[in-house]
Scaffold this motif. Structure first.
Motif, PDB file in Angstrom:
ATOM      1  N   LEU A   6      67.114   0.105  -1.834  1.00  0.00           N
ATOM      2  CA  LEU A   6      65.662   0.271  -1.816  1.00  0.00           C
ATOM      3  C   LEU A   6      65.035  -0.452  -3.010  1.00  0.00           C
ATOM      4  CD1 LEU A   6      65.149   4.011  -0.779  1.00  0.00           C
ATOM      5  CD2 LEU A   6      65.495   1.983   0.656  1.00  0.00           C
ATOM      6  N   ILE A   7      63.735  -0.740  -2.881  1.00  0.00           N
ATOM      7  CA  ILE A   7      63.027  -1.480  -3.917  1.00  0.00           C
ATOM      8  C   ILE A   7      61.629  -0.901  -4.080  1.00  0.00           C
ATOM      9  CG2 ILE A   7      61.968  -3.227  -2.423  1.00  0.00           C
ATOM     10  CD1 ILE A   7      62.912  -5.323  -4.509  1.00  0.00           C
ATOM     11  N   CYS A   8      61.093  -0.985  -5.299  1.00  0.00           N
ATOM     12  CA  CYS A   8      59.774  -0.426  -5.594  1.00  0.00           C
ATOM     13  C   CYS A   8      58.858  -1.547  -6.073  1.00  0.00           C
ATOM     14  CB  CYS A   8      59.882   0.664  -6.657  1.00  0.00           C
ATOM     15  SG  CYS A   8      58.306   1.432  -7.116  1.00  0.00           S
ATOM     16  N   GLY A   9      57.655  -1.615  -5.518  1.00  0.00           N
ATOM     17  CA  GLY A   9      56.699  -2.644  -5.908  1.00  0.00           C
ATOM     18  C   GLY A   9      55.416  -2.037  -6.439  1.00  0.00           C
ATOM     19  N   ARG A  10      54.783  -2.751  -7.367  1.00  0.00           N
ATOM     20  CA  ARG A  10      53.527  -2.267  -7.944  1.00  0.00           C
ATOM     21  C   ARG A  10      52.506  -3.390  -7.987  1.00  0.00           C
ATOM     22  NH1 ARG A  10      50.965  -2.268 -12.694  1.00  0.00           N
ATOM     23  NH2 ARG A  10      52.693  -3.264 -13.795  1.00  0.00           N
ATOM     24  N   ASN A  11      51.281  -3.060  -7.627  1.00  0.00           N
ATOM     25  CA  ASN A  11      50.145  -3.980  -7.698  1.00  0.00           C
ATOM     26  C   ASN A  11      48.976  -3.186  -8.264  1.00  0.00           C
ATOM     27  OD1 ASN A  11      48.118  -5.834  -7.388  1.00  0.00           O
ATOM     28  ND2 ASN A  11      48.223  -5.945  -5.164  1.00  0.00           N
ATOM     29  N   GLY A  12      48.798  -3.260  -9.594  1.00  0.00           N
ATOM     30  CA  GLY A  12      47.796  -2.421 -10.243  1.00  0.00           C
ATOM     31  C   GLY A  12      48.206  -0.966 -10.166  1.00  0.00           C
ATOM     32  N   THR A  13      47.353  -0.125  -9.621  1.00  0.00           N
ATOM     33  CA  THR A  13      47.683   1.299  -9.462  1.00  0.00           C
ATOM     34  C   THR A  13      48.265   1.594  -8.082  1.00  0.00           C
ATOM     35  OG1 THR A  13      45.423   1.791  -8.742  1.00  0.00           O
ATOM     36  CG2 THR A  13      45.888   2.016 -11.093  1.00  0.00           C
ATOM     37  N   LYS A  14      48.433   0.565  -7.259  1.00  0.00           N
ATOM     38  CA  LYS A  14      49.033   0.743  -5.928  1.00  0.00           C
ATOM     39  C   LYS A  14      50.534   0.530  -6.023  1.00  0.00           C
ATOM     40  CE  LYS A  14      46.462  -2.441  -4.124  1.00  0.00           C
ATOM     41  NZ  LYS A  14      45.841  -3.376  -3.144  1.00  0.00           N
ATOM     42  N   MET A  15      51.292   1.421  -5.399  1.00  0.00           N
ATOM     43  CA  MET A  15      52.743   1.324  -5.448  1.00  0.00           C
ATOM     44  C   MET A  15      53.326   1.559  -4.064  1.00  0.00           C
ATOM     45  SD  MET A  15      53.719   3.099  -9.089  1.00  0.00           S
ATOM     46  CE  MET A  15      55.301   2.260  -9.058  1.00  0.00           C
ATOM     47  N   ILE A  16      54.430   0.849  -3.778  1.00  0.00           N
ATOM     48  CA  ILE A  16      55.130   0.992  -2.510  1.00  0.00           C
ATOM     49  C   ILE A  16      56.629   1.079  -2.781  1.00  0.00           C
ATOM     50  CG2 ILE A  16      53.416  -0.212  -1.092  1.00  0.00           C
ATOM     51  CD1 ILE A  16      55.114  -2.715  -1.334  1.00  0.00           C
ATOM     52  N   ILE A  17      57.325   1.725  -1.854  1.00  0.00           N
ATOM     53  CA  ILE A  17      58.791   1.755  -1.866  1.00  0.00           C
ATOM     54  C   ILE A  17      59.247   1.310  -0.481  1.00  0.00           C
ATOM     55  CG2 ILE A  17      60.849   3.229  -1.944  1.00  0.00           C
ATOM     56  CD1 ILE A  17      59.542   4.882  -4.055  1.00  0.00           C
ATOM     57  N   GLY A  18      60.258   0.463  -0.455  1.00  0.00           N
ATOM     58  CA  GLY A  18      60.685  -0.023   0.844  1.00  0.00           C
ATOM     59  C   GLY A  18      62.126  -0.475   0.867  1.00  0.00           C
ATOM     60  N   ASN A  19      62.552  -0.810   2.055  1.00  0.00           N
ATOM     61  CA  ASN A  19      63.889  -1.343   2.277  1.00  0.00           C
ATOM     62  C   ASN A  19      63.737  -2.823   2.624  1.00  0.00           C
ATOM     63  OD1 ASN A  19      66.420  -2.106   3.244  1.00  0.00           O
ATOM     64  ND2 ASN A  19      66.826  -0.123   4.185  1.00  0.00           N
ATOM     65  N   PRO A  20      64.036  -3.730   1.689  1.00  0.00           N
ATOM     66  CA  PRO A  20      63.850  -5.160   1.961  1.00  0.00           C
ATOM     67  C   PRO A  20      64.784  -5.704   3.028  1.00  0.00           C
ATOM     68  CG  PRO A  20      65.044  -4.850  -0.095  1.00  0.00           C
ATOM     69  CD  PRO A  20      64.589  -3.490   0.348  1.00  0.00           C
ATOM     70  N   SER A  21      65.799  -4.947   3.397  1.00  0.00           N
ATOM     71  CA  SER A  21      66.735  -5.399   4.423  1.00  0.00           C
ATOM     72  C   SER A  21      66.256  -5.080   5.839  1.00  0.00           C
ATOM     73  CB  SER A  21      68.117  -4.769   4.203  1.00  0.00           C
ATOM     74  OG  SER A  21      68.654  -5.159   2.959  1.00  0.00           O
ATOM     75  N   THR A  22      65.374  -4.070   5.978  1.00  0.00           N
ATOM     76  CA  THR A  22      64.857  -3.690   7.296  1.00  0.00           C
ATOM     77  C   THR A  22      63.380  -4.014   7.453  1.00  0.00           C
ATOM     78  OG1 THR A  22      64.260  -1.441   6.600  1.00  0.00           O
ATOM     79  CG2 THR A  22      66.512  -1.798   7.405  1.00  0.00           C
ATOM     80  N   GLY A  23      62.659  -4.182   6.332  1.00  0.00           N
ATOM     81  CA  GLY A  23      61.231  -4.467   6.395  1.00  0.00           C
ATOM     82  C   GLY A  23      60.365  -3.230   6.435  1.00  0.00           C
ATOM     83  N   GLN A  24      60.968  -2.036   6.283  1.00  0.00           N
ATOM     84  CA  GLN A  24      60.182  -0.804   6.304  1.00  0.00           C
ATOM     85  C   GLN A  24      59.695  -0.481   4.895  1.00  0.00           C
ATOM     86  OE1 GLN A  24      62.234   2.869   6.784  1.00  0.00           O
ATOM     87  NE2 GLN A  24      60.432   4.013   7.442  1.00  0.00           N
ATOM     88  N   PHE A  25      58.387  -0.268   4.744  1.00  0.00           N
ATOM     89  CA  PHE A  25      57.789   0.075   3.454  1.00  0.00           C
ATOM     90  C   PHE A  25      56.842   1.252   3.627  1.00  0.00           C
ATOM     91  CE2 PHE A  25      59.331  -4.088   2.500  1.00  0.00           C
ATOM     92  CZ  PHE A  25      59.541  -4.105   1.127  1.00  0.00           C
TER      93      PHE A  25
END
Length: 377
Positions: free
Chosen positions: A123-142
């Motif tokens: 799994l991987i975690c991304g941040r854009n300002g105060t917005k955050m997402i967690i997803g699986n880069p192998s399946t494309g689900q976030f």
């Protein structure tokens, strides 16, 4: 009157007509284990039987165990322009130049300008300002996390896994002020988010006020997050235990190059800081004993990559593979994309090309020892 057929009824009918229903469970699992995560995610919609197998924790753990023996390189590629795009691409770590590539496009939002943390258990975690997402880069689900509760836009975040409680957590630190002529800022609010339904950000207490380095890398090892920061005007190693949710500080050796240029890396199963001065020399400092703050200087290497890459290219240290090879990559994004592998034992330098991601305007993040996972969020 035409009878309405529900999705569950359709799924039940597909289960009955499933030609694979007579296949033993062990054989089904073995078939799935040979597929990439993206294909497995699509199969989960075939029938309830396939879904129950794929979404089970036992299958996820089994897949992760096998994937850990074949770590991959993961690239996060952001392409600016009129149509901004983001995609993830993984390839064999042993032979990145091979055709064994998996690509997944990220289309969750219209704004893909996220900066991603090091992947943890797929799994991987991304941040854009105060917005955050967690997803699986192998399946494309976030999935999108609740916005960080702060009036400040300048925040720092870290993503990790607690193996004792089997949970993923995000540590978020908001910045209250930034000193002039420094690369770091004082952290004020410390919040933690536990991945799961109906979760929210929780405020934490930090007994060690410290100043973060904006380009500091975060490493998660054995349920503890590690990153470099300034504590009492001294560069130090900060740790955050994901289980107890407590901070701690470890002193660094009094070495000028380490203090000025050190970055955390994964190496030999221990916390290691690699420092690269302007002359190209790379020193590896290994934390032998956390409690006693014992460090050892593991190596000092000076790779000669100019014969392969040329003097006009400026390279920087990016990490160390499980094989011990040191990775250096250009500050710019060449097309075709390539990086340098240096084996300090054999004194061999090689140039490795990766097809399909090079672009003069692309912003690329490279992650090593990525383990693919079929996990659903």
């Amino acid at each position: 009157m035409k009878k309405r057929v529900t999705r569950s009824q359709k799924r039940d009918e597909s289960d009955e007509n499933d030609p694979f229903s007579t296949i033993p469970l062990e054989l089904k699992v073995e078939i799935l284990m040979k597929l990439p995560p993206k294909s497995i995610a699509m199969l989960s919609f075939v029938s309830k039987n396939w879904s129950s197998i794929i979404r089970s924790k036992d299958f996820t753990n089994l897949y992760l165990t096998r994937s850990s023996t074949r770590p991959r390189l993961l690239f996060s590629v952001y392409l600016p322009g009129d149509v901004q795009t983001r995609f993830f691409q993984s390839c064999s770590q042993e032979d990145p130049s091979s055709s064994d590539h998996h690509r997944v496009s990220y289309t969750l939002t219209s704004d893909p300008r996220y900066s991603f943390s090091t992947p943890i258990r797929g799994l991987i975690c991304g941040r854009n300002g105060t917005k955050m997402i967690i997803g699986n880069p192998s399946t494309g689900q976030f999935v999108t996390l609740p916005r960080v509760k702060t009036c400040r836009q300048d925040i720092l975040s870290a993503f990790g896994y607690d193996p004792v409680n089997d949970v993923f957590k995000v540590l978020c630190m908001t910045v209250t002020s930034r000193r002039r002529r420094t690369r770091h800022a004082l952290s004020k609010e410390h919040q933690v988010f536990t991945l799961g339904p109906r979760q929210k950000w929780r405020m934490m207490e930090c007994k060690y006020p410290h100043r973060h380095y904006s380009n500091s890398k975060v490493i998660c090892r054995d349920g503890v997050l590690y990153y470099l920061a300034s504590f009492k005007d001294k560069r130090s190693l900060i740790s955050f235990d994901l289980r107890s949710e407590e901070f701690d500080v470890t002193k660094l050796p009094e070495d000028y190059t380490l203090q000025e240029f050190g970055n955390l890396v994964n190496h030999t199963g221990k916390i290691t800081i690699a420092s690269q001065a302007y002359n190209g020399t790379i020193d590896l400092w290994v934390l032998e004993n956390t409690n006693k703050e014992e460090w050892s200087k593991a190596a000092s290497v000076a790779p000669s990559w100019t014969d392969i890459a040329g003097n006009e290219h400026l390279f920087t240290f990016r990490g160390i593979l499980g094989t011990g090879e040191i990775i250096l990559a250009m500050l710019a994004c060449p097309n075709p994309y390539f990086f340098i592998c240096y084996d300090p034992k054999e004194k061999i330098v090689r140039k490795v090309f990766v097809e399909g991601i090079g672009d003069d305007s692309a912003a690329i993040q490279v992650f090593f020892d990525h383990v693919e996972s079929p996990m659903f969020l």
